[in-house]
Design a protein around this motif. Sequence first.
Motif, short mmCIF file in Angstrom:
data_model
loop_
_atom_site.label_atom_id
_atom_site.label_comp_id
_atom_site.label_asym_id
_atom_site.label_seq_id
_atom_site.Cartn_x
_atom_site.Cartn_y
_atom_site.Cartn_z
N LEU A 117 0.82 -1.21 0.00
CA LEU A 117 0.00 0.00 0.00
C LEU A 117 0.86 1.26 0.00
O LEU A 117 0.56 2.22 -0.71
N ASP A 118 1.93 1.26 0.77
CA ASP A 118 2.83 2.42 0.80
C ASP A 118 3.46 2.65 -0.57
O ASP A 118 3.59 3.80 -1.02
N PHE A 124 1.06 6.88 -6.83
CA PHE A 124 -0.02 7.82 -7.13
C PHE A 124 0.34 9.25 -6.74
O PHE A 124 -0.06 10.20 -7.42
N GLU A 125 1.08 9.44 -5.66
CA GLU A 125 1.52 10.78 -5.30
C GLU A 125 2.45 11.33 -6.36
O GLU A 125 2.45 12.52 -6.67
N SER A 130 -3.17 13.12 -4.21
CA SER A 130 -2.79 13.29 -2.80
C SER A 130 -3.52 12.23 -1.98
O SER A 130 -4.61 11.77 -2.35
N VAL A 131 -2.93 11.87 -0.89
CA VAL A 131 -3.50 10.85 -0.01
C VAL A 131 -4.02 11.55 1.24
O VAL A 131 -3.31 12.31 1.88
N ILE A 181 -12.43 16.54 3.10
CA ILE A 181 -11.49 17.24 2.23
C ILE A 181 -12.23 18.34 1.44
O ILE A 181 -11.74 19.46 1.30
N MET A 182 -13.42 18.03 0.91
CA MET A 182 -14.17 19.03 0.15
C MET A 182 -14.57 20.21 1.03
O MET A 182 -14.65 21.34 0.55
N GLN A 183 -14.80 19.99 2.31
CA GLN A 183 -15.16 21.08 3.21
C GLN A 183 -13.94 21.91 3.60
O GLN A 183 -14.06 23.09 3.89
#
Length: 191
Positions: A117-118, A124-125, A130-131, A181-183
Amino acid sequence: MDGEAGALRERIESVRASARQELQRVEDPSGLETWRVRWVGRKGELTTLFAGLGRVDGSARPELGRELNALKVELQSALDEASRRLGPSDAAGPALDPSLPGRRRWVGGAHIISQTLDAMKTIFEGLGFSVATGPEVELERYNFESLNFPPDHPARDLQDTFYVDDRVLLRTQTSPMQVRIMQSQAPPVRV
């Protein structure tokens, strides 16, 4: 007594005398270890004598076996006495020094799934994503209400969701983090 028995008896006396003489000349623990290996070790002279006992005639074997066992006890006690006289061997290493700082023990590593996973997150980063990580215990507001789950939705049932109390529950999906995150951030703008 046959020839084999006589030869073995002479060899027992020869080993007894030679081992005693050589032990008198030993002056240090390393020399004592050399003596032990040569005379009473696994491949030493005493082991060779015991192996020769099988070639002796059956009637002489019990008496020679007793002599060999007596020699074994004699050489072992002489070795123990010399060991006490010469002190401990340095082969065990230096004495413990309590003034030295302690050594940290290795406690383990990440599980292979966590490592994978790391690695995926790193990839992806690198692509510009972003994670976002969040709490495992979530408010009902973020887990259901902000995602437009109606109050009678089956996912809200007690058998599908682990509630801590009336408003707090274990997060059932990753979507609550998207709401958070959206907020907290402005939407991404493509230029």
